[in-house]
Design a protein around this motif. Sequence first.
Motif, PDB file in Angstrom:
ATOM      1  N   ALA A  42      19.315   9.651 -41.958  1.00 49.65           N
ATOM      2  CA  ALA A  42      19.830  11.003 -42.149  1.00 49.65           C
ATOM      3  C   ALA A  42      21.351  10.992 -42.149  1.00 49.65           C
ATOM      4  CB  ALA A  42      19.315  11.941 -41.050  1.00 49.65           C
ATOM      5  N   TRP A  54      26.219  18.570 -49.861  1.00 45.64           N
ATOM      6  CA  TRP A  54      24.877  19.054 -49.513  1.00 45.64           C
ATOM      7  C   TRP A  54      23.794  18.487 -50.405  1.00 45.64           C
ATOM      8  CZ3 TRP A  54      22.330  21.870 -53.228  1.00 45.64           C
ATOM      9  CH2 TRP A  54      23.106  22.453 -54.242  1.00 45.64           C
ATOM     10  N   ILE A  70      20.576  16.624 -48.766  1.00 42.11           N
ATOM     11  CA  ILE A  70      19.177  16.973 -49.020  1.00 42.11           C
ATOM     12  C   ILE A  70      18.417  15.771 -49.560  1.00 42.11           C
ATOM     13  CG2 ILE A  70      17.616  18.392 -50.411  1.00 42.11           C
ATOM     14  CD1 ILE A  70      18.942  20.013 -48.253  1.00 42.11           C
ATOM     15  N   ASP A  71      19.080  14.985 -50.410  1.00 40.67           N
ATOM     16  CA  ASP A  71      18.422  13.822 -51.001  1.00 40.67           C
ATOM     17  C   ASP A  71      18.081  12.775 -49.938  1.00 40.67           C
ATOM     18  OD1 ASP A  71      17.300  12.365 -53.036  1.00 40.67           O
ATOM     19  OD2 ASP A  71      19.182  11.793 -53.993  1.00 40.67           O
ATOM     20  N   ASN A 106      18.079  13.299 -46.358  1.00 40.78           N
ATOM     21  CA  ASN A 106      17.341  13.816 -45.206  1.00 40.78           C
ATOM     22  C   ASN A 106      15.949  14.321 -45.538  1.00 40.78           C
ATOM     23  OD1 ASN A 106      19.913  13.442 -44.186  1.00 40.78           O
ATOM     24  ND2 ASN A 106      20.016  15.409 -43.149  1.00 40.78           N
ATOM     25  N   LEU A 107      15.798  14.944 -46.689  1.00 39.34           N
ATOM     26  CA  LEU A 107      14.497  15.508 -47.055  1.00 39.34           C
ATOM     27  C   LEU A 107      13.781  14.663 -48.095  1.00 39.34           C
ATOM     28  CD1 LEU A 107      12.319  17.649 -46.933  1.00 39.34           C
ATOM     29  CD2 LEU A 107      13.704  19.077 -48.458  1.00 39.34           C
ATOM     30  N   CYS A 108      14.431  14.419 -49.225  1.00 43.67           N
ATOM     31  CA  CYS A 108      13.761  13.640 -50.277  1.00 43.67           C
ATOM     32  C   CYS A 108      13.487  12.223 -49.805  1.00 43.67           C
ATOM     33  CB  CYS A 108      14.601  13.633 -51.554  1.00 43.67           C
ATOM     34  SG  CYS A 108      14.836  15.275 -52.265  1.00 43.67           S
ATOM     35  N   SER A 137      12.743  14.814 -37.560  1.00 35.31           N
ATOM     36  CA  SER A 137      13.366  16.082 -37.933  1.00 35.31           C
ATOM     37  C   SER A 137      14.514  16.341 -36.959  1.00 35.31           C
ATOM     38  CB  SER A 137      12.323  17.198 -37.929  1.00 35.31           C
ATOM     39  OG  SER A 137      12.901  18.451 -38.241  1.00 35.31           O
ATOM     40  N   TYR A 146      21.885  20.956 -43.542  1.00 36.24           N
ATOM     41  CA  TYR A 146      21.183  20.132 -42.549  1.00 36.24           C
ATOM     42  C   TYR A 146      19.946  20.857 -42.045  1.00 36.24           C
ATOM     43  CZ  TYR A 146      20.541  17.061 -38.503  1.00 36.24           C
ATOM     44  OH  TYR A 146      20.021  16.180 -37.589  1.00 36.24           O
ATOM     45  N   SER A 151      17.202  20.797 -44.662  1.00 39.28           N
ATOM     46  CA  SER A 151      16.578  19.474 -44.782  1.00 39.28           C
ATOM     47  C   SER A 151      15.601  19.228 -43.643  1.00 39.28           C
ATOM     48  CB  SER A 151      17.646  18.379 -44.815  1.00 39.28           C
ATOM     49  OG  SER A 151      18.283  18.195 -43.559  1.00 39.28           O
ATOM     50  N   LYS A 152      15.961  19.631 -42.439  1.00 38.38           N
ATOM     51  CA  LYS A 152      15.114  19.355 -41.283  1.00 38.38           C
ATOM     52  C   LYS A 152      13.927  20.311 -41.205  1.00 38.38           C
ATOM     53  CE  LYS A 152      17.364  15.779 -39.859  1.00 38.38           C
ATOM     54  NZ  LYS A 152      16.743  14.434 -39.940  1.00 38.38           N
TER      55      LYS A 152
END
Length: 273
Positions: A97, A104, A108-109, A111-113, A142, A156, A159-160
Motif C-alpha cells: 500500500a 490518487w 487506488i491502483d 491499494n485497491l486494484c 485494509s 486512501y 481504497s481501504k
Amino acid sequence: MATFDINGKVALVTGGASGIGYAIAVALLAKGVKGVTLADVATEVGERAVKEIEAKFGEGKAIFVKTDVTNASEFEEAFQKTVEKFQNVDILINNAAIALEKHWERLIDVNLCGVFRGTLLGLETYLPKYKSGEEAVIINVSSIAGVAPFVACPAYTASKFGVHGLTLAWGHPAHFKDTKVKVIGVCPGITLTQLGAESTENLFTDRYKNIYLSTPELDPNHPKQTPEEMSPHVVRLIEKATSGTVWIVEEGQPPYQYEMIKREQIEDKNYID
C-alpha cells in the motif's frame, strides 16, 4: 471451521520487504512456515530483508521477488517463483500500500486494484492448485480507514473501503465451498511505518493538512502500535478466523471483529421528505 495449521506452509507477502509485511513474514516463520516470498518494489531493502531472515531462521527460508502489484505479469511471476522455490503456496498476504493522496490514481491502483489482482490470482488459480493442505488463506490488509473515513485522505479511505468490500464478497461461504480458500480482512490501527510518514507530505492542499491534524486517530499523541506488536495477531487470525470476517487490530491489542449492520436491521430509517 477448523484451525488452520501454519506449520510447514508457504506464504507470499506483498509489501514484504519492510513494515507490516516484513513483520508478518517473520511472525509466520517463527510459527513454523516452510518459507516466505517477499514481493516488493524495493529491491535493495527486500534483498537485505532476506539476509536478515536467513540469519535468524536459516538458508532457503525466504526469497525476494521484485513485484509491482499494479503489474499483472510481475504479480503472477511472484506466485510462479514461490511455487518453483517451495513447491507450494498456502497463504497470501495482500499488504502492499501507499499513502500518496496527490497521486490518487496510483494510490487506488496499488491499494485497491493490487489487492483485487492478488486475490483473483490467489483464489482462482494458485492457492487451490498449489496449497499443501485442505485449505489456504488470503489476508487482505485494509485499515481502520476502511471502516470509518479519514476525511483528509479520501483516496486512501476509498481504497481501504474497497478492500473491505471485496473481502466480504470473496470471503462469502459460496466461494469458500468451491475453493477452500479463506479470505479474511485485517484493519490495522495507526501503525509506525513509512506509510504513515508519507501522509502529511502528500495531501492535496494545506486545507487537507489542517483537517488531517484535527483527526483524533492521527493525533501524534494517539496510541500507536509497531508492526512487531500487531503481526502475531495477524498470524492468529490466519489460524482461527472465519472466511469473510474483518478484524480490527489496534494499539497492540488482540483483534476484535468489525461487522457492518445489515440494511434490513435498521429500525429507525431516516427517510428524507
